[in-house]
Design a protein around this motif. Structure first.
Motif, short mmCIF file in Angstrom:
data_model
loop_
_atom_site.label_atom_id
_atom_site.label_comp_id
_atom_site.label_asym_id
_atom_site.label_seq_id
_atom_site.Cartn_x
_atom_site.Cartn_y
_atom_site.Cartn_z
N VAL A 142 6.79 -2.49 -0.26
CA VAL A 142 6.12 -3.69 -0.64
C VAL A 142 6.54 -4.71 0.71
O VAL A 142 7.31 -4.31 1.48
N VAL A 144 0.07 -6.17 -1.84
CA VAL A 144 1.61 -6.26 -1.78
C VAL A 144 2.30 -5.05 -1.21
O VAL A 144 3.56 -4.83 -0.96
N SER A 145 1.30 -3.86 -0.86
CA SER A 145 1.64 -3.00 -0.01
C SER A 145 0.51 -2.27 0.46
O SER A 145 -0.77 -2.77 0.20
N ARG A 195 6.68 -10.13 -0.93
CA ARG A 195 6.70 -9.55 -2.46
C ARG A 195 8.19 -9.45 -2.72
O ARG A 195 8.38 -9.73 -3.94
N LYS A 196 8.91 -8.75 -1.64
CA LYS A 196 10.16 -8.54 -2.15
C LYS A 196 11.00 -9.89 -2.52
O LYS A 196 11.66 -9.85 -3.47
#
Length: 851
Positions: free
Chosen positions: A5, A55-56, A9-10
């Motif tokens: 991600v 997000v990824s 996001r993390k």
């Protein structure tokens, strides 16, 4: 996986992990973003567009955003619906490469709101906590915007309905209970379940001693291990976890007992319409709506508390009444004080925002304006009015505010101009240097043109290069040697000089320097004010009391109320009593008919008979309201009133099916009656209206009869009671119960013309006049005529009302050629009727048509 991600996001997932039950408002630039399920909730509840964010490389998640400058409005709507919101802000400086650090700065819950726009100014916003122990229920409540902090124990033997009644009085925005809780909380309240460990007695006592700065809680009236300490400590620990800065606002924990004020259960508060009406839940039309002529936010909250919490201590009641009397007697002084108080801002909440480090510049201006009004108000006060406590002029704080804060201060600290010029030499130097540098830059073009002779020379500014000198291409070769070439354009050359860069730095850095210095000076001022917060808060609460006293005096003077006499006896004598709400809502030309009432040692129960629509219910309610008004410290709507202190008022007036609880009208009636009979005392005042009407005549009459006997004879009861009924048989009880007297509503019946006189007189009603009420209500004339025929026949046959209702009424059909049960069945909408309604309908048909 985390490494798949994006970094942002993390960062979000790390924060969300710590706040799984809250909606996380994640600051991204000019927006608060919500993600995943939070975004779906936010989109649904706030009617926002639901979008998606990558997000990824392969995944997207739901996202919904809120502009940061409009967050208060959206936040208020979520809090009103009972949600918790964690505010994750960008903190520190953004690194050259990478993300802003983000952290949750506070968690907003219904009971921890501090923003003025999210609060009702006329009501407290209580955070409550409750814990059940073998010693009883510990209950505590706090308003972090006003600093109120109270705790009590509801003893196990007194808990029948007392806990729910207390919650109803407080109406907390949020209630904390243990995840192992066994207490029943009504569905109307917002409940937050917390780990049982938060109520740990040792930890609770520790945090309370810490925030109150005391070695032991004994001085506050609490013993070790008290359930009240557990409840109060749970509030402190909850605030410590969610909004730790608010703990400094809780400077005193006050012990209280339910015996200190009149107990009013849920149905009594509802039936008497103390703070809102039954139909619209609006203060207008309630007792509060009549009495509340307060002019300050503090006063509005205080008068709501007085209405909701009538006193039982005679000395305190008399102190309030004497103070109201002073202002009733001196209308000029009352008007002057009210006019002087009208400009006051919410001093109570202002000082708590300042103390808690949550103030903005406009708050200090509001505080200054309020403190400026104090000398005039204090000068107008009577010499001896101890009920107000001590009102402080706070001259030193007023002077500091005048010296420090600019009258044209911006709304927030994000803009310069907060601190008055001349207050700080350091700040003035930055301002002066900045202004000199701006003037220097403004004159530079003219100076340089004259010095160099270059008429096309211009001084300009942009965000990339800052200030620069621009010369046309044709004259660029004549630029002075001290000019440093910065940029070459097609038609011009741009230059700078070392001196320009020095003055540019003064101009460009001045705003940041000014804001930095002003922020420091602002919070220093807030700290200085905070040191005298207890004094200012004492003044704020004294002003709230003053506002209530003058408001009650205003109502008394305008509505012709009188000062009641409060004593220890069991007697009540009200002459010319009126209903304070009804008399103000009557149509033009109508006159409210006052009534007397008297209870003595030998006249304990009044059985009141009379037709509907004749004023019985008004009479019942007005008596209870007059008692309540007297004990809250108000004058009362009567010609005179002598009142023996009342510890509780109970009412059983009307009922509705509680389908959600599976309770019929009759069951609700019986539950409420049982509560009264189990909890009333000889000091209580009871209003019972039409007990037993929800079942068959014989059952209902039997229950009503036995209830009256029980109240009259039971040693733990013998309460002063108004018992309204249509069961005329109950009037015979006066022959066997010495402390019971009959009363009825006077009716004028002349040549068939019936007029209800709304006057309560001794004796029993001779008839019900139900058919006449039906005529007033608009029943068709054939129905009225036929009803009169049936009534005449039954009276001629000597049938009692009770017997009439037990006879099969099929013989009394208006149209004998029809089948009444078939007619009734055809009217039923089978698709719309509920199971409980169907059962009740079958029971009714069995009673009406069965043989």
């Amino acid at each position: 996986m985390d490494d798949e991600v994006t970094p942002i996001r993390k960062q979000y997932l790390d924060i969300k992990k710590n706040y799984p039950k809250a909606i996380v408002f994640f600051r991204l630039g000019d927006f608060y973003e919500t993600f995943d399920e939070d975004a779906e909730i936010t989109s649904r509840e706030l009617d926002l567009v639901l979008t998606a964010r990558k997000v990824s490389k392969t995944a997207k998640v739901p996202m919904a955003g809120i502009p940061y400058h409009a967050v208060d409005n959206y936040l208020a709507r979520l809090i009103d619906k009972g949600y918790h919101v964690a505010i994750a802000e960008q903190v520190g400086e953004q690194p050259d490469k990478g993300l802003f650090e983000r952290e949750v700065v506070r968690v907003v819950t219904p009971g921890t709101v501090i923003e003025p726009v999210l609060l009702k100014s006329d009501a407290n916003n209580y955070l409550a906590a409750a814990v059940e122990t073998p010693k009883g229920i510990g209950i505590a409540y706090a308003d972090i915007t006003t600093g109120e902090f109270f705790a009590s124990v509801i003893r196990a033997e007194n808990n029948s309905g007392a806990f729910t009644a207390e919650l109803t009085r407080l109406h907390p925005a949020e209630i904390l209970i243990s995840d192992k809780n066994t207490i029943e909380i009504p569905a109307a309240f917002s409940v937050t379940t917390v780990p049982n460990a938060i109520f740990d007695p040792t930890r609770c006592a520790e945090i309370l001693c810490k925030i109150l700065d005391v070695p032991t809680l004994d001085s506050f009236g609490f013993s070790a291990g008290s359930p009240a300490i557990q409840a109060a400590g749970a509030i402190a620990r909850y605030l410590d976890a969610n909004q730790p800065t608010t703990l400094k606002l809780l400077t005193r924990l006050n012990a209280y007992s339910l015996d200190d004020f009149m107990t009013l259960d849920v149905s009594t508060r509802r039936n008497l319409e103390l703070t809102e009406t039954l139909r619209s839940n609006d203060p207008k039309g309630s007792l509060l709506g009549v009495l509340d002529t307060t002019v300050t936010p503090m006063g509005k909250r205080a008068i709501r508390q007085w209405v909701s919490k009538p006193l039982t201590d005679i000395a305190r009641i008399r102190q309030r009444l004497d103070a109201v009397d002073i202002f009733v007697a001196n209308g000029v002084r009352r008007a002057e004080i009210r006019a002087a108080m009208k400009p006051l801002n919410d001093l109570e909440r202002l000082i708590n925002r300042v103390t808690g480090g949550m103030a903005i510049p406009r708050d200090l201006i509001s505080l200054q304006n309020s403190l400026d009004a104090l000398p005039e108000i204090i000068a107008l006060l009577p010499e001896d009015l101890p009920i107000l406590g001590r009102l402080h002029e706070s001259a030193r704080i007023r002077e500091m505010l005048h010296d420090t804060i600019s009258p044209d201060s911006p709304a927030t600290l994000m803009t310069s101009g907060v601190i008055r010029r001349g207050y700080s030499a350091e700040l003035d130097e930055v301002y002066n240097n900045s202004e000199y540098a701006r003037d220097w830059m403004a004159n530079l073009e003219k100076v340089e043109r004259e010095r160099t002779g270059l008429r096309t020379l211009k001084v300009s500014y942009n965000k990339v290069f800052g200030y620069y000198i621009e010369i046309s291409k044709s004259l660029a070769a004549a630029a002075p040697p001290e000019y440093i070439r910065k940029q070459t354009l097609v038609n011009a050359e741009r230059f700078i000089t070392p001196e320009m860069k020095e003055y540019e730095a003064l101009v460009l850095n001045a705003e940041d320097s000014i804001r930095s210095i002003e922020n420091r000076l602002f919070y220093q001022l807030c700290d200085e004010i905070g040191r005298e917060s207890a004094e200012i808060l004492e003044t704020a609460r004294g002003l709230a009391t003053l506002d209530v006293l003058t408001a009650l005096a205003e109502s008394a003077a305008l509505n012709k109320y009188v000062k009641p006499e409060i004593n220890e006896s069991a007697e009540i004598e009200i002459k010319g009593g009126r209903h304070p709400v009804v008399e103000l809502t009557m149509k033009s030309g109508e006159r409210f008919i006052p009534n007397d009432i008297r209870f003595t040692e030998t006249e304990q129960i009044h059985v009141v008979t009379g037709p509907n629509m004749s004023g019985k219910s008004t009479y019942l309610r007005q008596t209870a309201i007059i008692l309540l008004m007297a004990q809250m410290g108000s004058f009362v709507p009567a010609d005179s009133a002598k009142i023996g202190i009342v510890d509780r008022i109970f009412t059983r007036i009307g009922a509705q099916d509680e389908i959600h609880a599976g309770l019929s009208t009759f069951m609700v009636e019986m539950v409420e009656t049982a509560n009264i009979l189990n909890n009333a005392t000889p000091r209580s005042f009871l209003i019972l209206d039409e007990i037993g009407r929800g079942t068959s005549t014989y059952d209902g009459l039997s229950i009503a009869w036995s209830v009256v006997e029980f109240i009259h004879n039971a040693p733990h009861l013998r309460s002063r009671t108004l018992f309204a009924t249509h069961y005329h048989e109950l009037t015979k009880l006066a022959e066997t119960l010495p402390n019971l007297k009959n009363y009825n509503v006077a009716v004028s019946d002349h040549d068939g013309t019936v007029v209800f006189l709304h006057k309560i007189i001794p004796g029993a009603a001779d008839r019900s006049y139900g058919i006449h009420v039906g005529q007033i209500a608009g029943l068709p004339k054939p129905v009225i005529n036929r009803a009169n025929e049936i009534l005449s026949r039954l009276e001629a046959e000597g049938n009692s009302p009770a017997k009439v209702r037990e006879e099969p009424l099929i013989q009394m059909a208006l149209f004998p050629e029809t089948n009444p049960i078939v007619d009734a069945l055809e009217k039923v909408d089978v698709n719309a009727i509920s199971p409980i309604e169907a059962i009740n309908l079958l029971y009714e048909w069995k009673s009406r048509f069965g043989r």
